[in-house]
Design a protein around this motif. Structure first.
Motif, PDB file in Angstrom:
ATOM      1  N   GLU A  15      -7.455  -3.071  70.612  1.00 28.58           N
ATOM      2  CA  GLU A  15      -7.513  -1.625  70.731  1.00 28.58           C
ATOM      3  C   GLU A  15      -7.775  -1.154  72.162  1.00 28.58           C
ATOM      4  OE1 GLU A  15     -10.184  -0.987  67.561  1.00 28.58           O
ATOM      5  OE2 GLU A  15      -8.538  -1.350  66.160  1.00 28.58           O
ATOM      6  N   ALA A 199      -4.087  12.765  68.268  1.00 30.85           N
ATOM      7  CA  ALA A 199      -5.487  12.429  67.968  1.00 30.85           C
ATOM      8  C   ALA A 199      -5.775  12.617  66.481  1.00 30.85           C
ATOM      9  CB  ALA A 199      -6.422  13.289  68.808  1.00 30.85           C
ATOM     10  N   LEU A 200      -5.175  13.656  65.907  1.00 30.61           N
ATOM     11  CA  LEU A 200      -5.386  13.920  64.478  1.00 30.61           C
ATOM     12  C   LEU A 200      -4.947  12.731  63.611  1.00 30.61           C
ATOM     13  CD1 LEU A 200      -6.214  16.018  62.319  1.00 30.61           C
ATOM     14  CD2 LEU A 200      -3.851  16.799  62.305  1.00 30.61           C
ATOM     15  N   ARG A 202      -5.230   9.783  64.334  1.00 29.95           N
ATOM     16  CA  ARG A 202      -6.169   8.670  64.524  1.00 29.95           C
ATOM     17  C   ARG A 202      -7.551   8.969  63.956  1.00 29.95           C
ATOM     18  NH1 ARG A 202      -3.328   5.043  64.298  1.00 29.95           N
ATOM     19  NH2 ARG A 202      -5.240   3.885  64.598  1.00 29.95           N
ATOM     20  N   THR A 203      -7.665  10.023  63.160  1.00 28.78           N
ATOM     21  CA  THR A 203      -8.964  10.348  62.565  1.00 28.78           C
ATOM     22  C   THR A 203      -8.992   9.868  61.104  1.00 28.78           C
ATOM     23  OG1 THR A 203      -8.178  12.466  61.748  1.00 28.78           O
ATOM     24  CG2 THR A 203      -9.114  12.445  63.964  1.00 28.78           C
ATOM     25  N   PRO A 204     -10.172   9.820  60.502  1.00 25.77           N
ATOM     26  CA  PRO A 204     -10.209   9.479  59.074  1.00 25.77           C
ATOM     27  C   PRO A 204      -9.256  10.345  58.243  1.00 25.77           C
ATOM     28  CG  PRO A 204     -12.426   9.426  59.955  1.00 25.77           C
ATOM     29  CD  PRO A 204     -11.536   9.914  61.076  1.00 25.77           C
ATOM     30  N   LEU A 205      -9.236  11.664  58.501  1.00 30.90           N
ATOM     31  CA  LEU A 205      -8.325  12.526  57.752  1.00 30.90           C
ATOM     32  C   LEU A 205      -6.869  12.115  57.967  1.00 30.90           C
ATOM     33  CD1 LEU A 205      -7.751  15.056  56.007  1.00 30.90           C
ATOM     34  CD2 LEU A 205      -7.603  16.347  58.133  1.00 30.90           C
ATOM     35  N   GLY A 206      -6.513  11.847  59.225  1.00 30.08           N
ATOM     36  CA  GLY A 206      -5.139  11.456  59.541  1.00 30.08           C
ATOM     37  C   GLY A 206      -4.713  10.196  58.816  1.00 30.08           C
ATOM     38  N   ARG A 207      -5.616   9.232  58.737  1.00 36.91           N
ATOM     39  CA  ARG A 207      -5.300   7.980  58.039  1.00 36.91           C
ATOM     40  C   ARG A 207      -5.138   8.222  56.550  1.00 36.91           C
ATOM     41  NH1 ARG A 207      -2.737   5.195  60.347  1.00 36.91           N
ATOM     42  NH2 ARG A 207      -2.260   7.165  61.275  1.00 36.91           N
ATOM     43  N   PHE A 236      -3.517  22.311  59.223  1.00 31.11           N
ATOM     44  CA  PHE A 236      -3.290  21.839  60.594  1.00 31.11           C
ATOM     45  C   PHE A 236      -1.844  22.067  61.012  1.00 31.11           C
ATOM     46  CE2 PHE A 236      -7.323  19.524  60.233  1.00 31.11           C
ATOM     47  CZ  PHE A 236      -7.847  19.815  61.480  1.00 31.11           C
TER      48      PHE A 236
ATOM     49  N   PHE B 114     -11.972  15.153  60.782  1.00 34.22           N
ATOM     50  CA  PHE B 114     -10.835  15.203  61.694  1.00 34.22           C
ATOM     51  C   PHE B 114     -11.314  15.320  63.138  1.00 34.22           C
ATOM     52  CE2 PHE B 114     -11.562  19.358  59.743  1.00 34.22           C
ATOM     53  CZ  PHE B 114     -11.845  20.134  60.850  1.00 34.22           C
ATOM     54  N   TRP B 115     -12.597  15.014  63.345  1.00 39.06           N
ATOM     55  CA  TRP B 115     -13.138  15.102  64.700  1.00 39.06           C
ATOM     56  C   TRP B 115     -13.633  13.737  65.176  1.00 39.06           C
ATOM     57  CZ3 TRP B 115     -14.941  17.365  60.273  1.00 39.06           C
ATOM     58  CH2 TRP B 115     -16.084  16.806  59.722  1.00 39.06           C
ATOM     59  N   LYS B 116     -13.405  12.688  64.379  1.00 41.98           N
ATOM     60  CA  LYS B 116     -13.847  11.358  64.786  1.00 41.98           C
ATOM     61  C   LYS B 116     -12.640  10.455  64.957  1.00 41.98           C
ATOM     62  CE  LYS B 116     -17.825  11.691  61.666  1.00 41.98           C
ATOM     63  NZ  LYS B 116     -18.347  11.169  60.389  1.00 41.98           N
ATOM     64  N   ASN B 117     -12.700   9.595  65.964  1.00 41.99           N
ATOM     65  CA  ASN B 117     -11.652   8.602  66.116  1.00 41.99           C
ATOM     66  C   ASN B 117     -11.932   7.445  65.161  1.00 41.99           C
ATOM     67  OD1 ASN B 117      -9.896   6.585  66.848  1.00 41.99           O
ATOM     68  ND2 ASN B 117     -10.202   6.843  69.041  1.00 41.99           N
ATOM     69  N   VAL B 118     -10.971   7.204  64.294  1.00 39.54           N
ATOM     70  CA  VAL B 118     -11.178   6.215  63.240  1.00 39.54           C
ATOM     71  C   VAL B 118     -11.341   4.797  63.813  1.00 39.54           C
ATOM     72  CG1 VAL B 118      -8.752   5.661  62.762  1.00 39.54           C
ATOM     73  CG2 VAL B 118     -10.397   5.686  60.890  1.00 39.54           C
ATOM     74  N   ASP B 119     -10.797   4.569  65.007  1.00 37.78           N
ATOM     75  CA  ASP B 119     -10.886   3.235  65.606  1.00 37.78           C
ATOM     76  C   ASP B 119     -12.234   2.967  66.258  1.00 37.78           C
ATOM     77  OD1 ASP B 119      -8.272   2.485  64.914  1.00 37.78           O
ATOM     78  OD2 ASP B 119      -7.483   3.657  66.588  1.00 37.78           O
ATOM     79  N   LEU B 121     -15.327   3.655  64.935  1.00 35.35           N
ATOM     80  CA  LEU B 121     -16.415   3.777  63.974  1.00 35.35           C
ATOM     81  C   LEU B 121     -16.884   2.359  63.654  1.00 35.35           C
ATOM     82  CD1 LEU B 121     -14.711   6.372  61.580  1.00 35.35           C
ATOM     83  CD2 LEU B 121     -16.423   6.869  63.331  1.00 35.35           C
TER      84      LEU B 121
END
Lengths: 430, 249
Positions: A15, A199-200, A202-207, A236, B114-119, B121
């Protein structure tokens, strides 16, 4: 827990390498956006760049729905158009009251407008995905588009509502009168929006959006409500569509009912699909291509929409992954160093394919211009639309091109299989 | 002690067809409970009822004492029950890593963030890596789930099911379609991963059932005709008559 550190470490390594490339891409994009108008400084190209920039944001916002969450919308222009209308109204209000709000903030207002509408109608719309969502989006799209002609005070009827972008307070001495200043305003929002939308993902919501796209049923059994996920994605998408609409309002200094209509909704679907919805950058390519085609084709042919249709059918049938899909298919070959074995077959196939395409163009133009008896200029050769020789040439090109192209494309497939097998053996899957 | 799962007089009809009639089932905490029965007995329907996939026509289901009948699957999942599917049900276009990570996200409290980078954590990353390691798929982490072999997909299915850390795990025919060697591997995996949790399993392979289960319930025509230890079930004449007869002895 004993074995955990090994994969974690490997993941971290991978990463951090990806992060470097990640920032590199955005810095490169920023530099390109700054430099572009310096290289292509004509008024025409500046106008094109502005339209392309807006189309990129719009297409990316559409892909939050289609590519990321699996929602096929036929009414995405509603959020775009309402964002544009809100932007125009706010601009006029700001100018009338001399509020200290500079123009670059206006697209954000457009975004809020798009999001607010999504907030309002989205909960009902996103209850189901698939056909139900597609149909409701179509209905809402038509509803809003037709209301825009009836509710004159808000939408200004057929003529729309105009505004003057220079009437807002200047920022750093910029009045945003000259197109170049508008270009940089758009470029700024393109970069910010693209980064935010990436960026969205790459967030939990995005996944989880991706998970809902792949298998909404299973998502319910890992603690998520797919309805909420779709609703958030819809908001969004509406927000970024509204930003694009706000920028359009600034660019043209008008908002009218055409912004909201089915044509606009179709165009964005078209851009995202042609570019490729499976990859983040796909809709960017699609937006660039479609906008260029739109600008370029309208000046050479009256039936440019027909060509759009032909291209769309071609992509759906032969390259459902879009341009991005075609490009990414080559990645394992490039990595394995076997791309060189495929290229000659491409070059061979290109000749009859081109002949076939020319035949199609000649056929379309002959039909389109038959009654006028016009002359079609193709590759510098004048063809008279009413002459049987022209029809014969078109027929030969279409039939001959198709027959030969079929053989050569079979060769491409064979060369491709060999190259892909070698790449797989060398361990390059994607 | 409250039972992990308590099913009281549940009925389920589709139209005029009654699939489940007067279903009563109790699974104690920490128990490994197998549900067996002939094809069409309603085993999968029972699973769907308990996990909230379908709602009972009448009756009541409790999870750790709390009534869950009528709740949506994700609400039941958040209360600590996780299930797998008989037909592999993964996120096909996402990688193995992402499949498991998605199943970890809610349980680690990241919800719709939607404000955290999932990679970035750490606890998500660590837990996902741990699960992948547990199901022996670390070496396949970047492969799209749709491209895995059948046995690997079954293992991923189990991985997704346990990833959220639910206290009650329900596995619907986890070894269906597996070879003998694969089955043995899967059983060892299930035994290890459900240590200290409650397990409910539907299974056709009797060696798996009798090797794994603390208690067995026999479901025939939507009704549980017997519940007990493997020995009790083996010796139960009703079970022999209805179903096992030739298979168990």
């Amino acid at each position: 827990m004993t074995n955990a550190p090994t994969p974690t470490l490997a993941a971290a390594k991978q990463e951090s390498g990806g992060a470097l490339g990640f920032y590199g891409v955005w810095v490169l994009a920023a530099v390109a956006l700054v430099v572009l108008p310096l290289i292509f400084s004509s008024g025409g190209s500046l106008t094109s760049f502005c339209l392309i920039g807006i189309a990129i944001i719009f297409a990316l916002s559409y892909n939050i729905l289609l590519g990321q969450t699996g929602l096929l919308s036929f009414g995405h222009a509603v959020q775009y158009g309402l964002g544009g209308f809100l932007a125009v109204h706010v601009m006029n209000a700001v100018a009338n009251h001399n509020w200290p709000i500079p123009l670059p903030v206006i697209p954000l207002i457009g975004g809020i407008g798009g999001m607010a509408f999504a907030l309002l109608v989205g909960w009902v719309m996103t209850k189901r995905a698939g056909t139900v969502f597609a149909m409701i989006s179509l209905g809402i799209g038509e509803l809003v588009a037709s209301s825009s002609l009836i509710l004159r005070s808000v939408f200004g009827g057929e003529s729309g509502i105009t505004t003057d972008r220079t009437s807002l307070m200047p920022m750093f001495g910029w009045t945003f009168g000259p197109q170049i200043q508008v270009y940089y305003l758009i470029a700024f929002w393109v970069l910010i929006s693209a980064i935010a939308m990436y960026a969205l993902t790459r967030t939990p919501l995005g996944r989880i959006c991706n998970a809902v796209r792949d298998n909404p049923e299973r998502v319910e059994f890992i603690g998520y409500d797919p309805h909420v996920v779709r609703y958030l994605a819809y908001m969004f998408a509406g927000f970024f569509a509204g930003i694009a609409g706000g920028l359009t309002a600034i660019n043209f200094e008008i908002a009218n009912s055409a912004y909201l209509g089915a044509t606009q909704s179709g165009l964005v679907l078209f851009s995202a699909f042609i570019g490729g919805t499976a990859y983040f950058f796909g809709p960017i390519l699609g937006a660039i291509l479609v906008t260029y085609l739109q600008l370029g084709l309208t000046s050479v042919t009256s039936v440019w929409q027909l060509y759009f249709g032909v291209i769309f059918i071609g992509i759906v049938m032969f390259a459902p992954g879009g341009i991005a899909g075609i490009l990414m298919k080559h990645r394992p070959l490039i990595r394995a160093g076997t791309l060189g074995t495929v290229i000659p077959s491409y070059l061979v196939a290109a000749i009859p394919t081109l002949a076939f395409a020319l035949g199609i163009i000649l056929t379309i133009e002959t039909v389109a211009r038959f009654s006028g008896g016009d002359v079609i200029n193709l590759l510098g050769i004048p063809f008279v639309a009413t002459a049987p020789t022209t029809w014969a040439a078109a027929a030969v090109l279409v039939v001959g091109g198709f027959l030969v192209a079929r053989i050569t494309w079979r060769r491409v497939a064979e060369a491709w299989d060999r190259a892909a097998t070698v790449a797989r053996d060398r361990g390059y899957l994607a | 002690m409250t039972a992990a799962i308590q099913v009281n007089a549940v009925e389920k009809s589709f139209g005029n067809v009654q699939i489940i009639r007067d279903l009563n089932l109790s699974v104690a905490k920490g128990e490994r409970h197998a549900i067996i029965g002939p094809n069409g007995a309603g085993k999968s329907t029972t699973f769907n009822l308990i996990s909230g996939h379908i709602k009972p026509t009448s009756g009541e289901i409790r999870l750790n004492g709390e009534v869950t009948s009528g709740l949506r699957p994700f609400e039941i999942n958040r209360r600590g029950l996780s299930r797998s599917f008989q037909v592999t049900n993964v996120f096909a276009r996402m990688t193995v890593w992402e499949n498991v990570r998605c199943a970890v996200l809610w349980a680690t409290g990241h919800r719709y963030a939607f404000w955290k980078n999932v990679d970035s954590l750490p606890e998500v990353k660590q837990r996902t890596a741990q699960i992948l390691d547990d199901i022996h798929l670390s070496h396949r982490r970047d492969v799209p789930a749709g491209l895995l072999t059948y046995a690997e997909q079954r293992e991923l299915e189990i991985g997704i099911t346990i990833a959220g850390g639910a206290s009650v795990i329900m596995l619907d025919e986890p070894t269906a379609g597996m070879s003998h060697a694969e089955t043995e591997r899967a059983v060892a995996l299930i035994r290890r991963l459900t240590e200290g949790r409650t397990l409910v399993i539907v299974e056709h392979d009797m060696s798996v059932v009798f090797g794994l289960a603390d208690r067995i319930s026999v479901l025939v025509y939507g009704h549980i005709i017997a519940s007990g230890t493997p020995e009790e079930i083996r010796g139960n004449p009703k079970v022999k008559e209805a179903y096992l007869g030739e298979e168990v002895d």
